[in-house]
Enzyme design. Structure first.
Site, PDB file in Angstrom:
ATOM      1  N   ALA A   7      -0.998  15.337   4.100  1.00  0.00           N
ATOM      2  CA  ALA A   7      -0.481  15.581   2.405  1.00  0.00           C
ATOM      3  C   ALA A   7      -1.733  14.697   3.084  1.00  0.00           C
ATOM      4  O   ALA A   7      -2.456  13.966   3.680  1.00  0.00           O
ATOM      5  CB  ALA A   7       0.589  14.756   2.066  1.00  0.00           C
TER       6      ALA A   7
ATOM      7  N   ASP B 286      -6.382   0.555   5.688  1.00  0.00           N
ATOM      8  CA  ASP B 286      -6.039  -0.127   5.563  1.00  0.00           C
ATOM      9  C   ASP B 286      -4.992  -0.632   5.931  1.00  0.00           C
ATOM     10  O   ASP B 286      -5.249  -1.346   6.355  1.00  0.00           O
ATOM     11  CB  ASP B 286      -6.260  -0.793   3.870  1.00  0.00           C
ATOM     12  CG  ASP B 286      -8.413   0.051   3.778  1.00  0.00           C
ATOM     13  OD1 ASP B 286      -9.209  -0.279   4.637  1.00  0.00           O
ATOM     14  OD2 ASP B 286      -8.227   0.180   2.052  1.00  0.00           O
TER      15      ASP B 286
END
Length: 201
Positions: free
Chosen positions: A112, A119
Site C-alpha cells: 500500500a 515524516d
C-alpha cells in the site's frame, strides 16, 4: 529530496542541502537515492552502504539512518533493508578518533502507499534517540516497531472502510496516529535490528 531515482526538489538545490543543511544536522534520515546524491557514491552492497554512512558522518551528522535501500534482505523479498550508523564517542587512540555503531534492520514490506511515513519515521527516530542517546539499535527498533503498529492499524481500518475485495483509497489510508497513541508511547518490539559493527576507524 527524492526517491526511486527522481528528485522532488529542483536539482540546483542539491549543493545547498549537501553543503549547508547536512553539516548542521545531528540526525540524517536519507533513503538510498538521497544518500547517493549527497555523497556521489552508488550503493550496491552492504559495504557500500557502510562507506556512504561514514562519508555522511564526515559531513557533520552524528547519527545517519538509511531509511530504505535496494539491497536484498536475507529474509527474502518481502522485506526492506534499512541501515544505521551512530558515532558513540571518542577513543584515546589518536589514529582512531571516532567509534561508530552500525546496524541493519529488515522491515516487512506493505502492499500500500501511504502519505507521511517518512515524516513519521524521522519524528519517531528523533524522539527515540533522545530517550536512547547512545543506543541506535534500540532507538531504531522502537521507531520501526511503532511504524509497523501504525501501518497495520491503518491497513485494517482502510480495508474495513473500502469493503471486501476493494482497494482502499488514499484518503482511507490516512495514518491512524491518534488511535496508535499507546503504541507510539510504548511500542511492543516486533522488529529486531542486527549490529553490524561497533568499532574504531
Amino acid at each position: 529530496m527524492g526517491d526511486q531515482g527522481a528528485m522532488y526538489v529542483p536539482e540546483y538545490l542539491l549543493p545547498v542541502y549537501r553543503d549547508k543543511v547536512v553539516p548542521l544536522a545531528d540526525i540524517l534520515t536519507p533513503n538510498q537515492f538521497e544518500a547517493e546524491l549527497l555523497t556521489g557514491r552508488k550503493i550496491t552492497t552492504e559495504e557500500d552502504a557502510v562507506e556512504v554512512m561514514d562519508l555522511l558522518h564526515k559531513m557533520g551528522p552524528e547519527t545517519v539512518v538509511l531509511t530504505s535501500s535496494d539491497l536484498p534482505s536475507k529474509r527474502g523479498d518481502q522485506f526492506l533493508v534499512a541501515l544505521g550508523s551512530q558515532k558513540i564517542g571518542e577513543v584515546p587512540d589518536q589514529l582512531s578518533p571516532d567509534r561508530t555503531q552500525k546496524i541493519c534492520i529488515d522491515i516487512p514490506k506493505v502492499d500500500a502507499v501511504f502519505v507521511g511515513t517518512g515524516d513519521l519515521f524521522a519524528a519517531l527516530l528523533l524522539a527515540w534517540t533522545h530517550y536512547h542517546p547512545k543506543d541506535l539499535k534500540t532507538a531504531c527498533e522502537k521507531t520501526v516497531s511503532v511504524m509497523h503498529h501504525v501501518i497495520k492499524r491503518t491497513i485494517t481500518y482502510a480495508h474495513e472502510l473500502a469493503g471486501p475485495g476493494k482497494r482502499p483509497s488514499p484518503a482511507q489510508l490516512e495514518l491512524r496516529m491518534v488511535q496508535s497513541k499507546a503504541d507510539i508511547e510504548n511500542p511492543a518490539i516486533v522488529v529486531e535490528a542486527k549490529v553490524l559493527q561497533k568499532s574504531s576507524h
